[in-house]
Scaffold this motif. Structure first.
Motif, PDB file in Angstrom:
ATOM      1  N   THR A 120      25.928  18.514  22.315  1.00 14.70           N
ATOM      2  CA  THR A 120      27.214  19.189  22.501  1.00 14.70           C
ATOM      3  C   THR A 120      28.324  18.611  21.625  1.00 14.70           C
ATOM      4  N   PRO A 121      28.463  17.277  21.496  1.00 13.82           N
ATOM      5  CA  PRO A 121      29.511  16.761  20.593  1.00 13.82           C
ATOM      6  C   PRO A 121      29.340  17.251  19.147  1.00 13.82           C
ATOM      7  N   GLU A 122      28.105  17.348  18.684  1.00 12.85           N
ATOM      8  CA  GLU A 122      27.853  17.852  17.331  1.00 12.85           C
ATOM      9  C   GLU A 122      28.310  19.303  17.207  1.00 12.85           C
ATOM     10  N   HIS A 128      34.133  29.818  22.147  1.00 16.73           N
ATOM     11  CA  HIS A 128      33.273  28.845  21.466  1.00 16.73           C
ATOM     12  C   HIS A 128      31.994  29.533  21.024  1.00 16.73           C
ATOM     13  N   SER A 129      31.242  28.862  20.145  1.00 20.14           N
ATOM     14  CA  SER A 129      29.992  29.448  19.672  1.00 20.14           C
ATOM     15  C   SER A 129      29.064  29.731  20.852  1.00 20.14           C
ATOM     16  N   SER A 130      28.282  30.780  20.717  1.00 18.38           N
ATOM     17  CA  SER A 130      27.357  31.156  21.793  1.00 18.38           C
ATOM     18  C   SER A 130      26.371  30.034  22.078  1.00 18.38           C
ATOM     19  N   TYR A 131      25.993  29.276  21.039  1.00 18.30           N
ATOM     20  CA  TYR A 131      25.060  28.170  21.260  1.00 18.30           C
ATOM     21  C   TYR A 131      25.731  27.036  22.020  1.00 18.30           C
ATOM     22  N   LEU A 132      26.976  26.710  21.677  1.00 17.17           N
ATOM     23  CA  LEU A 132      27.704  25.658  22.393  1.00 17.17           C
ATOM     24  C   LEU A 132      27.873  26.025  23.861  1.00 17.17           C
ATOM     25  N   VAL A 133      28.207  27.261  24.152  1.00 14.32           N
ATOM     26  CA  VAL A 133      28.364  27.675  25.551  1.00 14.32           C
ATOM     27  C   VAL A 133      27.052  27.480  26.304  1.00 14.32           C
ATOM     28  N   GLN A 182      30.625  20.782  19.022  1.00 15.89           N
ATOM     29  CA  GLN A 182      32.092  20.796  19.063  1.00 15.89           C
ATOM     30  C   GLN A 182      32.674  20.381  17.718  1.00 15.89           C
ATOM     31  N   GLU A 183      32.046  19.397  17.076  1.00 19.94           N
ATOM     32  CA  GLU A 183      32.504  18.950  15.759  1.00 19.94           C
ATOM     33  C   GLU A 183      32.394  20.078  14.735  1.00 19.94           C
ATOM     34  N   GLN A 184      31.357  20.879  14.837  1.00 18.66           N
ATOM     35  CA  GLN A 184      31.200  22.003  13.909  1.00 18.66           C
ATOM     36  C   GLN A 184      32.386  22.960  14.027  1.00 18.66           C
ATOM     37  N   GLU A 185      32.811  23.232  15.244  1.00 19.63           N
ATOM     38  CA  GLU A 185      33.933  24.150  15.433  1.00 19.63           C
ATOM     39  C   GLU A 185      35.243  23.551  14.915  1.00 19.63           C
ATOM     40  N   GLU A 186      35.371  22.235  14.979  1.00 18.93           N
ATOM     41  CA  GLU A 186      36.564  21.575  14.430  1.00 18.93           C
ATOM     42  C   GLU A 186      36.550  21.607  12.900  1.00 18.93           C
ATOM     43  N   ARG A 187      35.374  21.422  12.332  1.00 18.52           N
ATOM     44  CA  ARG A 187      35.232  21.310  10.879  1.00 18.52           C
ATOM     45  C   ARG A 187      35.227  22.663  10.178  1.00 18.52           C
ATOM     46  N   LEU A 188      34.620  23.660  10.789  1.00 20.07           N
ATOM     47  CA  LEU A 188      34.418  24.948  10.118  1.00 20.07           C
ATOM     48  C   LEU A 188      35.552  25.917  10.443  1.00 20.07           C
ATOM     49  N   GLN A 189      36.746  25.559   9.973  1.00 18.88           N
ATOM     50  CA  GLN A 189      37.930  26.380  10.181  1.00 18.88           C
ATOM     51  C   GLN A 189      38.529  26.773   8.835  1.00 18.88           C
ATOM     52  N   PHE A 190      39.164  27.921   8.843  1.00 21.23           N
ATOM     53  CA  PHE A 190      39.739  28.488   7.628  1.00 21.23           C
ATOM     54  C   PHE A 190      41.259  28.431   7.671  1.00 21.23           C
ATOM     55  N   ASP A 191      41.861  28.369   6.498  1.00 23.23           N
ATOM     56  CA  ASP A 191      43.304  28.536   6.393  1.00 23.23           C
ATOM     57  C   ASP A 191      43.651  30.024   6.406  1.00 23.23           C
ATOM     58  N   ARG A 192      42.743  30.835   5.885  1.00 21.22           N
ATOM     59  CA  ARG A 192      42.866  32.290   5.915  1.00 21.22           C
ATOM     60  C   ARG A 192      41.472  32.877   5.842  1.00 21.22           C
ATOM     61  N   PHE A 193      41.321  34.063   6.377  1.00 16.30           N
ATOM     62  CA  PHE A 193      40.027  34.749   6.345  1.00 16.30           C
ATOM     63  C   PHE A 193      40.319  36.242   6.355  1.00 16.30           C
ATOM     64  N   ASP A 194      39.850  36.940   5.303  1.00 13.01           N
ATOM     65  CA  ASP A 194      40.121  38.368   5.200  1.00 13.01           C
ATOM     66  C   ASP A 194      38.822  39.140   4.934  1.00 13.01           C
ATOM     67  N   HIS A 195      38.962  40.407   4.636  1.00 10.02           N
ATOM     68  CA  HIS A 195      37.788  41.264   4.405  1.00 10.02           C
ATOM     69  C   HIS A 195      36.932  40.771   3.245  1.00 10.02           C
ATOM     70  N   ARG A 226      22.044  27.547  13.212  1.00  7.44           N
ATOM     71  CA  ARG A 226      22.070  26.699  12.005  1.00  7.44           C
ATOM     72  C   ARG A 226      22.317  27.516  10.740  1.00  7.44           C
ATOM     73  N   LEU A 227      21.767  28.723  10.675  1.00  9.65           N
ATOM     74  CA  LEU A 227      21.979  29.564   9.497  1.00  9.65           C
ATOM     75  C   LEU A 227      23.453  29.944   9.372  1.00  9.65           C
ATOM     76  N   VAL A 228      24.083  30.293  10.482  1.00 12.85           N
ATOM     77  CA  VAL A 228      25.508  30.632  10.466  1.00 12.85           C
ATOM     78  C   VAL A 228      26.337  29.425  10.045  1.00 12.85           C
ATOM     79  N   VAL A 229      26.057  28.274  10.625  1.00 11.72           N
ATOM     80  CA  VAL A 229      26.802  27.048  10.306  1.00 11.72           C
ATOM     81  C   VAL A 229      26.638  26.689   8.834  1.00 11.72           C
ATOM     82  N   GLU A 230      25.430  26.814   8.313  1.00  4.93           N
ATOM     83  CA  GLU A 230      25.191  26.516   6.900  1.00  4.93           C
ATOM     84  C   GLU A 230      26.017  27.434   6.005  1.00  4.93           C
TER      85      GLU A 230
END
Length: 155
Positions: free
Chosen positions: A2-4, A79-84, A6-19, A139-143
């Motif tokens: 679970t900590p791993e 949160h990610s479906s896997y984390l939940v 949670q870390e993914q959600e902290e790390r994999l964030q965008f400043d902007r995300f569009d089409h 893992r594919l999504v995270v990658e």
């Protein structure tokens, strides 16, 4: 684990995300799946709008159903479906046992759906893969998210 997650959600964030970012992420996921011979369906949403969807050969409408069920979990819990799902497994129970009011035909806390998170804003969409065992979907999504963020940094 679970900590791993949670870390993914902290790390994999965008400043902007569009089409265009959705197209890049979706295309990257499809490319990775093709290279590896995976039969998966890829879906990206911004808010309620589906902005990318692709089903590789070997998938079916069942994958679309799994995608919808995983998305509902991410939207409800943020949160990610896997984390939940993993949070319940870590506690020695299951999502279905602890959330009996949520119809399992509509909600699936299985890996493969990840929130698209804007720094300082929170979740603004989802990216989902269905077709592999749940950890591999996740893992594919995270990658792919990591590769897209890296390309934006070095851009």
């Amino acid at each position: 684990m679970t900590p791993e997650l949670q870390e993914q959600e902290e790390r994999l964030q965008f400043d902007r995300f569009d089409h265009d970012d959705a197209w890049g992420l979706g295309s990257r996921l499809v490319g990775l799946a093709r290279e590896r011979g995976y039969a998966v369906t890829v879906d990206i949403r911004l808010g309620d709008q589906q902005v990318f969807h692709y089903a590789l050969p070997g998938t079916s409408a069942d994958n679309d159903d799994w995608i919808e069920r995983k998305i509902r979990v991410v939207r409800r819990f943020g949160h990610s479906s896997y984390l939940v799902g993993q949070g319940y497994r870590d506690a020695g129970t299951t999502f279905e046992e602890r959330q009996p009011h949520l119809d399992p035909a509509l909600y699936a806390a299985h890996g493969g759906c990840f929130p698209i998170i804007l720094r300082g804003t929170g979740p603004v969409g989802t990216v989902t893969v269905s077709g592999l065992p749940q950890l591999e979907d996740h893992r594919l999504v995270v990658e792919a998210l990591g590769l897209l963020l890296e390309s934006k940094r070095t851009g």
